[in-house]
Design a protein around this motif. Structure first.
Motif, PDB file in Angstrom:
ATOM      1  N   THR A 127       0.832  -1.201   0.000  1.00  0.00           N
ATOM      2  CA  THR A 127       0.000   0.000   0.000  1.00  0.00           C
ATOM      3  C   THR A 127       0.868   1.253   0.000  1.00  0.00           C
ATOM      4  O   THR A 127       0.609   2.215  -0.731  1.00  0.00           O
ATOM      5  CB  THR A 127      -0.933   0.007   1.216  1.00  0.00           C
ATOM      6  OG1 THR A 127      -1.766  -1.146   1.182  1.00  0.00           O
ATOM      7  CG2 THR A 127      -1.798   1.250   1.224  1.00  0.00           C
ATOM      8  N   ALA A 128       1.907   1.251   0.840  1.00  0.00           N
ATOM      9  CA  ALA A 128       2.803   2.402   0.908  1.00  0.00           C
ATOM     10  C   ALA A 128       3.510   2.622  -0.423  1.00  0.00           C
ATOM     11  O   ALA A 128       3.676   3.768  -0.864  1.00  0.00           O
ATOM     12  CB  ALA A 128       3.818   2.198   2.027  1.00  0.00           C
ATOM     13  N   ALA A 129       3.909   1.522  -1.079  1.00  0.00           N
ATOM     14  CA  ALA A 129       4.565   1.646  -2.387  1.00  0.00           C
ATOM     15  C   ALA A 129       3.605   2.227  -3.418  1.00  0.00           C
ATOM     16  O   ALA A 129       3.966   3.125  -4.190  1.00  0.00           O
ATOM     17  CB  ALA A 129       5.074   0.280  -2.844  1.00  0.00           C
ATOM     18  N   LEU A 130       2.374   1.739  -3.433  1.00  0.00           N
ATOM     19  CA  LEU A 130       1.377   2.273  -4.366  1.00  0.00           C
ATOM     20  C   LEU A 130       1.114   3.744  -4.085  1.00  0.00           C
ATOM     21  O   LEU A 130       0.943   4.544  -5.017  1.00  0.00           O
ATOM     22  CB  LEU A 130       0.080   1.470  -4.244  1.00  0.00           C
ATOM     23  CG  LEU A 130      -1.069   1.918  -5.145  1.00  0.00           C
ATOM     24  CD1 LEU A 130      -0.719   1.743  -6.626  1.00  0.00           C
ATOM     25  CD2 LEU A 130      -2.346   1.141  -4.807  1.00  0.00           C
ATOM     26  N   SER A 131       1.108   4.121  -2.811  1.00  0.00           N
ATOM     27  CA  SER A 131       0.822   5.510  -2.453  1.00  0.00           C
ATOM     28  C   SER A 131       1.859   6.477  -3.021  1.00  0.00           C
ATOM     29  O   SER A 131       1.577   7.663  -3.216  1.00  0.00           O
ATOM     30  CB  SER A 131       0.744   5.662  -0.931  1.00  0.00           C
ATOM     31  OG  SER A 131       2.029   5.715  -0.334  1.00  0.00           O
ATOM     32  N   MET A 132       3.065   5.970  -3.281  1.00  0.00           N
ATOM     33  CA  MET A 132       4.139   6.798  -3.832  1.00  0.00           C
ATOM     34  C   MET A 132       3.883   7.177  -5.294  1.00  0.00           C
ATOM     35  O   MET A 132       4.482   8.123  -5.810  1.00  0.00           O
ATOM     36  CB  MET A 132       5.474   6.065  -3.710  1.00  0.00           C
ATOM     37  CG  MET A 132       5.913   5.844  -2.267  1.00  0.00           C
ATOM     38  SD  MET A 132       7.196   4.577  -2.101  1.00  0.00           S
ATOM     39  CE  MET A 132       8.528   5.343  -3.033  1.00  0.00           C
ATOM     40  N   LEU A 133       2.994   6.442  -5.961  1.00  0.00           N
ATOM     41  CA  LEU A 133       2.688   6.714  -7.366  1.00  0.00           C
ATOM     42  C   LEU A 133       1.623   7.797  -7.531  1.00  0.00           C
ATOM     43  O   LEU A 133       1.365   8.250  -8.648  1.00  0.00           O
ATOM     44  CB  LEU A 133       2.217   5.434  -8.059  1.00  0.00           C
ATOM     45  CG  LEU A 133       3.191   4.250  -8.026  1.00  0.00           C
ATOM     46  CD1 LEU A 133       2.563   3.028  -8.710  1.00  0.00           C
ATOM     47  CD2 LEU A 133       4.510   4.610  -8.690  1.00  0.00           C
TER      48      LEU A 133
END
Length: 261
Positions: A127-133
């Motif tokens: 989720t945190a990785a996706l939030s970076m996009l």
């Protein structure tokens, strides 16, 4: 062989299944504190560990109060006995230590949403990785439809959520939905029960992982909105949440035998 159900339409079969669930699926008998402690352990076991980041709260019996974990303890250390009871100003009413100052936005959200009984915020890695996009989470698989059309998106990071401004922003951003993806941050779920919040948090992180995997090889195709909403309502049943939570609790208690104390 009895073929009486073969003449029923889908709506009738769904209702038949719901009636059977109401009869056969039993409620658990955990206390509020035990459910909250179990949720901490379950989420730790399912990829939501991020050191001391993240908060899990549940409304308590007295209006304007909620239970949460102590600042300085990881999800894997939480027991029913070391939880805190705090008021809206995060003053400790029962327990030792202090609450995470970021719990301030929980107070705002509980005020804005009388229907919400449990709030979970974590920095689960996918989720945190996706939030970076800076893109919304796409729900395009049957298993993830528990979140279909039920996730809001906050595209601008407001900074560390310890101020009242962040509480206003976050509570407004989620609106009436159960979930929120915060850009450059993580996930938030706000639900009518601890069981529902726990399962939606697990589903959120799994959906984010699937989003990243699918987007890495092609364009994600949308599903039919009517079928998405049908699946959402089918999966999001109170009894299903209860037995789903009970399953994860049994699995967690095989190794986390101390968390109910």
């Amino acid at each position: 062989m009895n073929n009486s159900t073969f003449d029923l339409n889908k709506e009738a079969l769904i209702q038949r299944s719901l009636d059977q669930m109401a009869t056969h699926m039993k409620n658990t008998h955990y206390t509020l504190a035990q459910k909250l402690a179990l949720t901490c352990r379950i989420l730790f076991d399912n990829g939501h560990d991020s050191g001391l980041a993240g908060q899990i709260t549940a409304r308590a019996e007295e209006p304007g109060t909620f239970m949460t974990q102590q600042l300085g303890m990881g999800f894997d250390e939480i027991k029913a006995s070391n939880l805190l009871l705090v008021n809206e100003d995060l003053e400790v009413l029962q327990g030792e230590g202090m609450a995470n100052p970021a719990n301030r936005f929980h107070s705002w959200l509980y005020r804005a949403r009388p229907d919400v009984q449990c709030i979970i915020h974590t920095h689960a890695v996918h989720t945190a990785a996706l939030s970076m996009l800076e893109v919304p989470l796409e729900i395009s698989h049957m298993d993830n439809c528990v979140l279909y059309d039920d996730i809001a998106f906050l595209p601008k990071w407001p900074g560390v959520p310890v101020g009242n401004e962040e509480g206003e922003i976050i509570s407004a951003a989620i609106g009436k939905k159960r979930a929120l993806l915060l850009a450059h941050h993580g996930l938030l779920v706000a639900c009518a029960s601890i069981e529902e919040a726990c399962l939606l948090s697990i589903a959120f992180e799994r959906a984010a992982r699937m989003h990243l995997l699918a987007a890495a090889v092609g364009k994600i195709k949308p599903i039919d909105p009517d079928l998405g909403r049908e699946a959402h309502d089918w999966i999001l049943q109170d009894r299903r949440n209860t037995v789903g939570f009970a399953y994860y609790a049994r699995r967690s208690l095989r190794t986390n035998v101390d968390c109910l104390k």
